[in-house]
Motif scaffolding. Structure first.
Motif, PDB file in Angstrom:
ATOM      1  N   ASN A  47       0.666  -1.079  -0.016  1.00 38.15           N
ATOM      2  CA  ASN A  47       0.058  -0.022   0.008  1.00 38.15           C
ATOM      3  C   ASN A  47       0.924   1.216  -0.024  1.00 38.15           C
ATOM      4  O   ASN A  47       0.557   2.218  -0.824  1.00 38.15           O
ATOM      5  N   ARG A  48       1.885   1.128   0.830  1.00 35.64           N
ATOM      6  CA  ARG A  48       2.840   2.493   0.859  1.00 35.64           C
ATOM      7  C   ARG A  48       3.404   2.672  -0.584  1.00 35.64           C
ATOM      8  O   ARG A  48       3.354   3.829  -0.973  1.00 35.64           O
ATOM      9  N   TRP A  49       3.742   1.628  -1.194  1.00 39.39           N
ATOM     10  CA  TRP A  49       4.494   1.624  -2.602  1.00 39.39           C
ATOM     11  C   TRP A  49       3.330   2.214  -3.621  1.00 39.39           C
ATOM     12  O   TRP A  49       3.794   3.221  -4.365  1.00 39.39           O
ATOM     13  N   ILE A  50       2.388   1.792  -3.392  1.00 35.40           N
ATOM     14  CA  ILE A  50       1.027   2.186  -4.524  1.00 35.40           C
ATOM     15  C   ILE A  50       0.847   3.654  -4.193  1.00 35.40           C
ATOM     16  O   ILE A  50       0.657   4.609  -5.135  1.00 35.40           O
ATOM     17  N   LYS A  51       0.659   4.151  -2.953  1.00 36.48           N
ATOM     18  CA  LYS A  51       0.322   5.536  -2.631  1.00 36.48           C
ATOM     19  C   LYS A  51       1.432   6.280  -3.100  1.00 36.48           C
ATOM     20  O   LYS A  51       1.283   7.455  -3.653  1.00 36.48           O
ATOM     21  N   ARG A  52       2.888   5.912  -3.018  1.00 36.23           N
ATOM     22  CA  ARG A  52       3.858   6.731  -3.380  1.00 36.23           C
ATOM     23  C   ARG A  52       4.327   6.871  -4.758  1.00 36.23           C
ATOM     24  O   ARG A  52       4.385   7.967  -5.314  1.00 36.23           O
ATOM     25  N   TYR A  53       4.386   5.752  -5.544  1.00 33.53           N
ATOM     26  CA  TYR A  53       4.739   5.727  -6.810  1.00 33.53           C
ATOM     27  C   TYR A  53       3.803   5.607  -7.786  1.00 33.53           C
ATOM     28  O   TYR A  53       4.006   5.646  -9.085  1.00 33.53           O
ATOM     29  N   GLN A  54       2.439   5.250  -7.776  1.00 35.40           N
ATOM     30  CA  GLN A  54       1.340   5.327  -8.492  1.00 35.40           C
ATOM     31  C   GLN A  54       0.400   6.405  -8.211  1.00 35.40           C
ATOM     32  O   GLN A  54      -0.827   6.232  -7.747  1.00 35.40           O
ATOM     33  N   SER A  55       0.602   7.695  -8.382  1.00 31.15           N
ATOM     34  CA  SER A  55      -0.227   8.692  -8.260  1.00 31.15           C
ATOM     35  C   SER A  55      -1.529   8.800  -9.121  1.00 31.15           C
ATOM     36  O   SER A  55      -2.264   9.520  -8.671  1.00 31.15           O
ATOM     37  N   PHE A  56      -1.441   8.110 -10.022  1.00 31.17           N
ATOM     38  CA  PHE A  56      -2.839   8.233 -10.739  1.00 31.17           C
ATOM     39  C   PHE A  56      -3.708   6.894 -10.243  1.00 31.17           C
ATOM     40  O   PHE A  56      -4.832   7.003 -11.040  1.00 31.17           O
ATOM     41  N   PHE A  57      -3.401   6.248  -9.203  1.00 27.10           N
ATOM     42  CA  PHE A  57      -4.528   5.438  -8.691  1.00 27.10           C
ATOM     43  C   PHE A  57      -4.955   5.946  -7.396  1.00 27.10           C
ATOM     44  O   PHE A  57      -3.939   6.573  -6.630  1.00 27.10           O
ATOM     45  N   PHE A  58      -6.218   5.852  -6.980  1.00 31.82           N
ATOM     46  CA  PHE A  58      -6.781   6.091  -5.654  1.00 31.82           C
ATOM     47  C   PHE A  58      -7.371   4.942  -5.141  1.00 31.82           C
ATOM     48  O   PHE A  58      -7.677   4.060  -5.859  1.00 31.82           O
ATOM     49  N   GLU A  59      -7.410   5.256  -3.795  1.00 35.91           N
ATOM     50  CA  GLU A  59      -8.263   4.123  -3.017  1.00 35.91           C
ATOM     51  C   GLU A  59      -9.731   4.216  -3.487  1.00 35.91           C
ATOM     52  O   GLU A  59     -10.386   4.972  -3.112  1.00 35.91           O
ATOM     53  N   LEU A  60     -10.109   3.226  -4.022  1.00 34.70           N
ATOM     54  CA  LEU A  60     -11.432   3.117  -4.492  1.00 34.70           C
ATOM     55  C   LEU A  60     -12.466   2.596  -3.409  1.00 34.70           C
ATOM     56  O   LEU A  60     -13.561   2.877  -2.939  1.00 34.70           O
ATOM     57  N   VAL A  61     -11.933   1.431  -2.473  1.00 32.86           N
ATOM     58  CA  VAL A  61     -12.690   0.858  -1.536  1.00 32.86           C
ATOM     59  C   VAL A  61     -11.702   1.204  -0.144  1.00 32.86           C
ATOM     60  O   VAL A  61     -10.714   0.518  -0.240  1.00 32.86           O
ATOM     61  N   THR A  62     -12.261   1.847   0.867  1.00 28.51           N
ATOM     62  CA  THR A  62     -11.552   2.306   1.929  1.00 28.51           C
ATOM     63  C   THR A  62     -12.333   1.471   3.044  1.00 28.51           C
ATOM     64  O   THR A  62     -13.161   2.275   3.903  1.00 28.51           O
ATOM     65  N   ASP A  63     -12.028   0.327   3.393  1.00 23.95           N
ATOM     66  CA  ASP A  63     -12.849  -0.325   4.422  1.00 23.95           C
ATOM     67  C   ASP A  63     -12.068  -0.522   5.848  1.00 23.95           C
ATOM     68  O   ASP A  63     -12.325  -1.047   6.796  1.00 23.95           O
ATOM     69  N   GLY A  64     -10.953   0.075   5.765  1.00 26.97           N
ATOM     70  CA  GLY A  64     -10.056   0.000   6.839  1.00 26.97           C
ATOM     71  C   GLY A  64      -9.129  -1.172   6.798  1.00 26.97           C
ATOM     72  O   GLY A  64      -8.132  -1.249   7.939  1.00 26.97           O
ATOM     73  N   GLY A  65      -9.072  -2.076   6.238  1.00 25.53           N
ATOM     74  CA  GLY A  65      -8.344  -3.388   6.123  1.00 25.53           C
ATOM     75  C   GLY A  65      -6.990  -2.885   5.172  1.00 25.53           C
ATOM     76  O   GLY A  65      -6.859  -1.921   4.648  1.00 25.53           O
ATOM     77  N   ALA A  66      -6.131  -3.905   5.422  1.00 24.07           N
ATOM     78  CA  ALA A  66      -4.910  -3.722   4.397  1.00 24.07           C
ATOM     79  C   ALA A  66      -4.968  -4.046   2.965  1.00 24.07           C
ATOM     80  O   ALA A  66      -4.496  -3.500   2.159  1.00 24.07           O
ATOM     81  N   ASN A  67      -6.218  -4.968   2.829  1.00 29.88           N
ATOM     82  CA  ASN A  67      -6.190  -5.282   1.468  1.00 29.88           C
ATOM     83  C   ASN A  67      -7.134  -4.052   0.548  1.00 29.88           C
ATOM     84  O   ASN A  67      -8.285  -4.295   0.967  1.00 29.88           O
ATOM     85  N   LYS A  68      -6.769  -3.317   0.197  1.00 29.84           N
ATOM     86  CA  LYS A  68      -7.457  -2.084  -0.544  1.00 29.84           C
ATOM     87  C   LYS A  68      -7.443  -2.251  -2.025  1.00 29.84           C
ATOM     88  O   LYS A  68      -6.811  -3.253  -2.600  1.00 29.84           O
ATOM     89  N   THR A  69      -8.500  -1.719  -2.629  1.00 31.11           N
ATOM     90  CA  THR A  69      -8.908  -1.759  -3.841  1.00 31.11           C
ATOM     91  C   THR A  69      -8.476  -0.489  -4.554  1.00 31.11           C
ATOM     92  O   THR A  69      -9.044   0.569  -4.257  1.00 31.11           O
ATOM     93  N   TRP A  70      -7.689  -0.283  -5.492  1.00 26.31           N
ATOM     94  CA  TRP A  70      -7.189   0.949  -6.041  1.00 26.31           C
ATOM     95  C   TRP A  70      -7.426   1.031  -7.409  1.00 26.31           C
ATOM     96  O   TRP A  70      -7.759  -0.135  -8.109  1.00 26.31           O
ATOM     97  N   ALA A  71      -8.040   2.145  -7.954  1.00 19.00           N
ATOM     98  CA  ALA A  71      -8.528   2.442  -9.151  1.00 19.00           C
ATOM     99  C   ALA A  71      -8.018   3.538  -9.920  1.00 19.00           C
ATOM    100  O   ALA A  71      -7.193   4.584  -9.230  1.00 19.00           O
ATOM    101  N   LEU A  72      -7.642   3.322 -11.349  1.00 19.60           N
ATOM    102  CA  LEU A  72      -6.866   4.409 -12.060  1.00 19.60           C
ATOM    103  C   LEU A  72      -7.893   5.644 -12.059  1.00 19.60           C
ATOM    104  O   LEU A  72      -9.143   5.803 -12.471  1.00 19.60           O
ATOM    105  N   ARG A  73      -7.337   6.676 -11.964  1.00 19.64           N
ATOM    106  CA  ARG A  73      -7.909   8.173 -11.878  1.00 19.64           C
ATOM    107  C   ARG A  73      -8.490   8.491 -13.445  1.00 19.64           C
ATOM    108  O   ARG A  73      -9.601   8.872 -13.447  1.00 19.64           O
ATOM    109  N   ASN A  74      -7.648   8.392 -14.415  1.00 18.62           N
ATOM    110  CA  ASN A  74      -7.813   8.990 -15.665  1.00 18.62           C
ATOM    111  C   ASN A  74      -7.514   7.998 -16.534  1.00 18.62           C
ATOM    112  O   ASN A  74      -6.594   7.398 -16.997  1.00 18.62           O
ATOM    113  N   MET A  75      -8.829   7.412 -17.216  1.00 17.14           N
ATOM    114  CA  MET A  75      -8.735   6.424 -18.262  1.00 17.14           C
ATOM    115  C   MET A  75      -7.922   6.671 -19.446  1.00 17.14           C
ATOM    116  O   MET A  75      -7.803   5.737 -20.046  1.00 17.14           O
TER     117      MET A  75
END
Length: 79
Positions: A47-75
């Motif tokens: 999650n830290r790596w995705i948050k830092r290096y994949q700025s075009f992705f955002f947390e789509l599902v934030t349920d509080g767990g460590a297994n998050k779903t990330w979605a591409l911002r700009n298609m």
């Protein structure tokens, strides 16, 4: 020996399309893809790596767990 460029390759492998044609990646899928390249990371590190290096992705599902779903911002953006 794991290499840094393999991390990006593993992330690209973990990306999938959903029913609405959105590009999604889950932290667990990314972790499994990393293990193919001999990188053994916990979900929090993924999650830290995705948050830092994949700025075009955002947390789509934030349920509080460590297994998050990330979605591409700009298609229109090609990885």
């Amino acid at each position: 020996m794991p290499r840094d460029y393999e991390i990006t390759a593993a992330f690209k492998e973990a990306i999938m399309l959903d029913a609405k044609n959105r590009r999604l990646v889950t932290t667990e899928d990314f972790r499994i893809a990393l293990e193919k390249y001999n990188h053994h990371w916990p979900l929090e590190e993924c999650n830290r790596w995705i948050k830092r290096y994949q700025s075009f992705f955002f947390e789509l599902v934030t349920d509080g767990g460590a297994n998050k779903t990330w979605a591409l911002r700009n298609m229109g953006y090609v990885i």
